[in-house]
Design a protein around this motif. Sequence first.
Motif, PDB file in Angstrom:
ATOM      1  N   PHE A 155       3.347  -2.108   3.366  1.00  0.00           N
ATOM      2  CA  PHE A 155       3.287  -1.522   2.131  1.00  0.00           C
ATOM      3  C   PHE A 155       3.560  -0.319   1.826  1.00  0.00           C
ATOM      4  CE2 PHE A 155      -0.015  -5.110   2.549  1.00  0.00           C
ATOM      5  CZ  PHE A 155       0.826  -5.986   2.130  1.00  0.00           C
ATOM      6  N   VAL A 179       6.379   1.196   0.508  1.00  0.00           N
ATOM      7  CA  VAL A 179       6.832   1.530  -0.469  1.00  0.00           C
ATOM      8  C   VAL A 179       5.627   1.760  -1.709  1.00  0.00           C
ATOM      9  CG1 VAL A 179       8.390   0.809  -2.474  1.00  0.00           C
ATOM     10  CG2 VAL A 179       8.565  -0.339  -0.257  1.00  0.00           C
ATOM     11  N   GLN A 180       4.502   0.902  -1.697  1.00  0.00           N
ATOM     12  CA  GLN A 180       3.428   0.881  -2.661  1.00  0.00           C
ATOM     13  C   GLN A 180       2.783   2.390  -2.346  1.00  0.00           C
ATOM     14  OE1 GLN A 180       0.890  -2.290  -4.094  1.00  0.00           O
ATOM     15  NE2 GLN A 180       0.001  -1.496  -2.367  1.00  0.00           N
ATOM     16  N   VAL A 181       2.526   2.605  -1.001  1.00  0.00           N
ATOM     17  CA  VAL A 181       1.729   3.754  -0.574  1.00  0.00           C
ATOM     18  C   VAL A 181       2.436   5.114  -1.256  1.00  0.00           C
ATOM     19  CG1 VAL A 181       0.987   5.230   1.459  1.00  0.00           C
ATOM     20  CG2 VAL A 181       0.491   2.840   1.273  1.00  0.00           C
ATOM     21  N   SER A 212       4.556   5.183  -3.444  1.00  0.00           N
ATOM     22  CA  SER A 212       4.944   5.266  -5.022  1.00  0.00           C
ATOM     23  C   SER A 212       3.448   5.880  -5.443  1.00  0.00           C
ATOM     24  CB  SER A 212       5.157   3.743  -5.553  1.00  0.00           C
ATOM     25  OG  SER A 212       6.311   3.412  -5.177  1.00  0.00           O
ATOM     26  N   VAL A 213       2.406   5.328  -5.041  1.00  0.00           N
ATOM     27  CA  VAL A 213       1.079   5.912  -5.540  1.00  0.00           C
ATOM     28  C   VAL A 213       0.729   7.263  -4.909  1.00  0.00           C
ATOM     29  CG1 VAL A 213      -1.151   5.536  -5.418  1.00  0.00           C
ATOM     30  CG2 VAL A 213      -0.021   3.222  -5.729  1.00  0.00           C
ATOM     31  N   LEU A 214       1.049   7.623  -3.975  1.00  0.00           N
ATOM     32  CA  LEU A 214       0.839   8.855  -3.403  1.00  0.00           C
ATOM     33  C   LEU A 214       1.666   9.986  -4.085  1.00  0.00           C
ATOM     34  CD1 LEU A 214       0.186   8.569   0.243  1.00  0.00           C
ATOM     35  CD2 LEU A 214      -1.564   9.055  -1.775  1.00  0.00           C
ATOM     36  N   GLY A 215       2.845   9.694  -4.458  1.00  0.00           N
ATOM     37  CA  GLY A 215       3.985  10.560  -5.137  1.00  0.00           C
ATOM     38  C   GLY A 215       4.653  11.140  -3.800  1.00  0.00           C
ATOM     39  N   ARG A 219       2.409  14.299  -1.666  1.00  0.00           N
ATOM     40  CA  ARG A 219       1.460  13.560  -0.930  1.00  0.00           C
ATOM     41  C   ARG A 219       1.936  12.625   0.157  1.00  0.00           C
ATOM     42  NH1 ARG A 219      -4.435  12.417  -2.459  1.00  0.00           N
ATOM     43  NH2 ARG A 219      -4.389  12.429  -0.193  1.00  0.00           N
ATOM     44  N   ARG A 268       1.404  11.093   4.666  1.00  0.00           N
ATOM     45  CA  ARG A 268       0.534  10.002   4.598  1.00  0.00           C
ATOM     46  C   ARG A 268      -0.124   9.280   5.877  1.00  0.00           C
ATOM     47  NH1 ARG A 268       5.826   8.879   4.158  1.00  0.00           N
ATOM     48  NH2 ARG A 268       6.833   6.733   4.946  1.00  0.00           N
TER      49      ARG A 268
END
Lengths: 208, 208
Positions: free
Chosen positions: B174, B176-178, B180-183, B186, B190
């Motif tokens: 995931f 892409v999601q990680v 996207s959420v972290l910006g 950050r 990761r």
Amino acid sequence: MARAGTTARKTRNQMEKRQAIFEAALDVFSEKGLRGATLEQVAKAAGLSKQNVVYYFAGKDEIYAELLESLLEKWVQPLHDLTADGDPLDEILTYVSRKVQMSRNMPRESRLFATEILHGAPRLGEVLPTDLKALVDEKAAIIQGWMDAGKLAPLDPHHLIFSIWAMTQHYADFDVQVRSVLGPERSASRFEDAEAFIKDMLIRTLRP
Amino acid sequence: MARAGTTARKTRNQMEKRQAIFEAALDVFSEKGLRGATLEQVAKAAGLSKQNVVYYFAGKDEIYAELLESLLEKWVQPLHDLTADGDPLDEILTYVSRKVQMSRNMPRESRLFATEILHGAPRLGEVLPTDLKALVDEKAAIIQGWMDAGKLAPLDPHHLIFSIWAMTQHYADFDVQVRSVLGPERSASRFEDAEAFIKDMLIRTLRP
DNA sequence: ATGATTTCTGCACGATCGGTCAACATTTTT
DNA sequence: AAAAATGTTGACCGATCGTGCAGAAATCAT
């Protein structure tokens, strides 16, 4: 003559048929993916003909896109319900409970989103960095506040949320593997066991 | 005349071409899935013609099946390396390190297996309840032994392994999601952050 | 060099799939 | 009941895809 969904107005019948198609599409798409599924499989699962499905939706992609969108709100609701009001640990454990519950009761939705994100989320690309990020940032700030107040052990709230997502959704997305490894007997209680395990782990971790 | 892979013997050239096809297939299949990918995409990525690919492999499905099989061993190696010899916590934290490292360096393999299992693992159905179950049972017994000896806090070893799989692979599957959420900012760290977080969590959890 | 073997391509078939369209059937409206 | 709107189906089309096959091209053995 013209297609059904052209105008925004929807009759009762239209809504029912569209719902039946959504239900069928959730079944088929979550099992085979968008490309792996055919319109005819969706139609058959919905009890309609392929052409009739196209009468209610512009096409395969539109069904998939609208299905995703219609499920998104319900999917992130548990996180939305995590508020600063309650007891910190209770809030987080309740969130875990609801996520495990969703893995048990809504595995199709979980797999649908998992497949979508796994393949780059081409149809969610807009909403992830905006809506979802905003939601997670908001909840992460709440958790951070609890940690700053000494009510929880200091940890990265974002990765805490990721870990809860990962552990809970694992039991829906990789259910085949979980059941294979646990064996038939232990599989029966896998969701209860998982919930207890994850909660135990979080209690030990978050205890200040 | 006859196809290349008919006999077990493989010339050097054949091995190289097959390897190039494997590499290309890993790229394409992990991104689009088996059904979503076409032979021509694989061929192009391998620098070959579609018909030439069929010369080295019987067909699309065979490429996919052999690719999966060829990666399986490498994929479970880290768990295999977890032995009763070392310090309990060290063994587990080393396992986490290697799993995070794999999510960072082998995200395509991770997504390939994830997609396969997500869709019911029709091509792994035999190996999961036998080989993988045996491996996990063996390692779970080791961990259980450590817990019985009071060297680790008592927890369900199977679900402990599941949780490590889930948390570590989450950052590959995931991604892409990680991100996207972290910006953007950050996201850069990761994997390091995830490894530190997961280890921290496990240390707190497993501490007797 | 010559024949044998391996490697690669051109061509094309059959199947599948998403989508179109006109015609037919049903329901609703007036 | 007539007309209009809505719902459904059968026939079909163009595109794509996996695959088979004959033979050309290249490589290798002798």
